[in-house]
Design a protein around this motif. Sequence first.
Motif, short mmCIF file in Angstrom:
data_model
loop_
_atom_site.label_atom_id
_atom_site.label_comp_id
_atom_site.label_asym_id
_atom_site.label_seq_id
_atom_site.Cartn_x
_atom_site.Cartn_y
_atom_site.Cartn_z
N ASP A 245 50.18 81.07 24.55
CA ASP A 245 49.83 82.18 23.42
C ASP A 245 48.77 82.81 24.16
O ASP A 245 48.87 84.05 23.90
CB ASP A 245 48.94 82.02 22.29
N LEU A 246 47.91 82.91 25.53
CA LEU A 246 47.42 83.44 26.43
C LEU A 246 47.86 83.60 26.89
O LEU A 246 48.87 83.89 27.59
CB LEU A 246 46.37 82.22 25.86
N GLU A 247 46.34 85.19 27.38
CA GLU A 247 46.65 85.90 28.73
C GLU A 247 46.16 85.18 29.73
O GLU A 247 45.27 83.84 30.16
CB GLU A 247 46.10 87.33 28.20
N PRO A 248 46.34 85.70 30.77
CA PRO A 248 46.13 84.45 32.10
C PRO A 248 44.68 84.18 32.68
O PRO A 248 44.31 83.14 32.45
CB PRO A 248 46.96 85.44 33.71
N ALA A 249 43.93 85.44 32.02
CA ALA A 249 42.43 85.28 31.97
C ALA A 249 42.38 83.65 31.64
O ALA A 249 40.69 83.13 31.43
CB ALA A 249 41.95 86.45 31.90
N GLU A 250 42.45 84.14 30.34
CA GLU A 250 42.44 82.99 28.97
C GLU A 250 42.11 82.12 29.37
O GLU A 250 42.00 81.24 29.60
CB GLU A 250 43.17 83.71 27.75
N ILE A 251 43.83 81.52 30.06
CA ILE A 251 43.71 80.29 30.58
C ILE A 251 43.35 79.80 31.33
O ILE A 251 42.92 78.01 31.44
CB ILE A 251 45.75 80.43 31.03
N ARG A 252 43.11 80.58 32.50
CA ARG A 252 42.01 79.98 33.38
C ARG A 252 40.70 79.97 32.71
O ARG A 252 39.89 78.77 33.46
CB ARG A 252 41.79 81.58 34.51
N THR A 253 40.40 80.22 32.36
CA THR A 253 38.52 80.23 30.73
C THR A 253 39.10 78.27 31.02
O THR A 253 38.26 77.74 30.86
CB THR A 253 38.52 81.06 30.54
N GLU A 254 40.49 78.65 29.86
CA GLU A 254 40.27 77.58 29.52
C GLU A 254 40.01 76.08 30.28
O GLU A 254 39.41 74.56 29.90
CB GLU A 254 41.85 77.63 28.81
N LEU A 255 40.92 76.28 31.51
CA LEU A 255 40.89 74.95 32.12
C LEU A 255 39.64 74.94 32.85
O LEU A 255 39.62 73.87 33.49
CB LEU A 255 42.76 75.28 33.78
N ASP A 256 39.52 76.14 33.91
CA ASP A 256 38.19 75.98 34.36
C ASP A 256 37.02 75.89 33.90
O ASP A 256 35.79 75.20 34.42
CB ASP A 256 37.47 77.21 35.39
N ARG A 257 36.86 75.66 32.96
CA ARG A 257 35.37 75.53 32.15
C ARG A 257 35.24 74.51 31.82
O ARG A 257 34.41 73.95 32.52
CB ARG A 257 35.39 75.90 30.91
N LEU A 258 36.80 73.76 31.75
CA LEU A 258 36.49 72.04 31.14
C LEU A 258 36.48 71.26 32.97
O LEU A 258 35.15 70.57 32.52
CB LEU A 258 37.70 71.84 31.17
N ASN A 259 37.05 71.84 33.80
CA ASN A 259 37.10 71.75 35.06
C ASN A 259 35.10 71.66 35.56
O ASN A 259 35.08 70.14 36.73
CB ASN A 259 37.52 72.37 36.41
N THR A 260 35.00 72.39 35.44
CA THR A 260 33.45 72.85 35.48
C THR A 260 32.21 71.53 35.33
O THR A 260 31.57 71.12 36.33
CB THR A 260 33.00 73.97 35.72
N ALA A 261 32.87 71.74 33.63
CA ALA A 261 31.74 70.61 32.69
C ALA A 261 32.10 68.86 33.30
O ALA A 261 30.85 68.76 33.43
CB ALA A 261 32.19 71.00 31.35
N VAL A 262 33.09 68.58 33.35
CA VAL A 262 33.60 67.26 34.26
C VAL A 262 32.65 67.44 35.76
O VAL A 262 32.06 66.70 36.17
CB VAL A 262 35.10 66.94 34.26
N GLU A 263 32.97 68.18 36.38
CA GLU A 263 32.24 68.08 38.04
C GLU A 263 31.37 68.03 38.08
O GLU A 263 30.13 67.86 38.36
CB GLU A 263 33.18 69.01 38.26
N LYS A 264 30.54 68.78 36.78
CA LYS A 264 28.89 68.74 36.74
C LYS A 264 28.42 67.16 36.47
O LYS A 264 27.53 66.63 36.34
CB LYS A 264 28.35 69.61 35.90
N LEU A 265 29.44 65.98 35.21
CA LEU A 265 29.02 65.33 34.89
C LEU A 265 29.47 64.32 36.19
O LEU A 265 28.70 63.01 35.40
CB LEU A 265 29.39 65.38 33.43
N THR A 266 29.83 64.83 36.17
CA THR A 266 30.69 63.01 37.61
C THR A 266 30.56 63.32 38.84
O THR A 266 30.99 62.77 39.96
CB THR A 266 32.39 62.96 37.13
#
Length: 264
Positions: free
Chosen positions: A135-156
């Motif tokens: 349901d999302l625009e490409p930029a929104e898809i990227r944000t949804e995925l990249d934000r989670l990856n960045t948070a996990v990388e910061k923690l692990t």
Amino acid sequence: MPGTPSAIRRRCAGAAVAAVALATALSGCTTYDTQSPRSARNAAAKKAGADPSAAALPAGAVDCREAKCIALTFDAGPSEHTPALLKVLDEKKVRVTFFLLGHNHVDKYPDLVAQMGRNGNVLGNHTWTHRRLTDLEPAEIRTELDRLNTAVEKLTGERPTLMRPPQGRTNKEVAKISKELGLSLVLWNDTASDYATTDSALIHKRILKDAHRDGIILLHDLYKGTVPAVPGIIDSLRAEGYTLVTVPELMAPAKPEPGKIYKP
């Protein structure tokens, strides 16, 4: 939070694809190619004829070409029930794949994220806010995925390489952006709709009913009835000869390819 198989149905007749998946009427008739873990392994074996290294397994991995394997996965954690689940997995010596959710989960229980990634468990991406990616625009898809990856990388210290789209909804644009972010998409064949019941015995029964070799089980540890069902599910699967593995183990010696959609 549900990631139910009803969100994807095989109805698009005549589509020339390896496997056909259809989103619900909300998304229209969307087809896309999928590959099963077994076919990925077979392709790696074929490649090994010219490149023997393609048949090599990671150190300590189960060889699912020989063993009767099944992958146990959990979406939308961490949650208040995650410590109890980790204790069960440790006691049963089972490795699983967690698809982590960001808002109200990773950001609420950051100390649990590293714990979930220990003992051979694999951490994957289930987006930041669980919005339907189709349901999302490409930029929104990227944000949804990249934000989670960045948070996990910061923690692990490591970025996830596997992704499960909320409700299993995906399309070519989602796959394209996932590929750019280094993420393989992982669907499932076996779930208990544990978001809709607190009956642990029913959850157990539903999972065993649809279990099969090279299958991928979907559960959610955030729901009250799920974690109490897990010990019995593990014991019953083992009694039927299954070896429980992570998604990468299920596919080995093949390696998940970014942008590719895997479904048993």
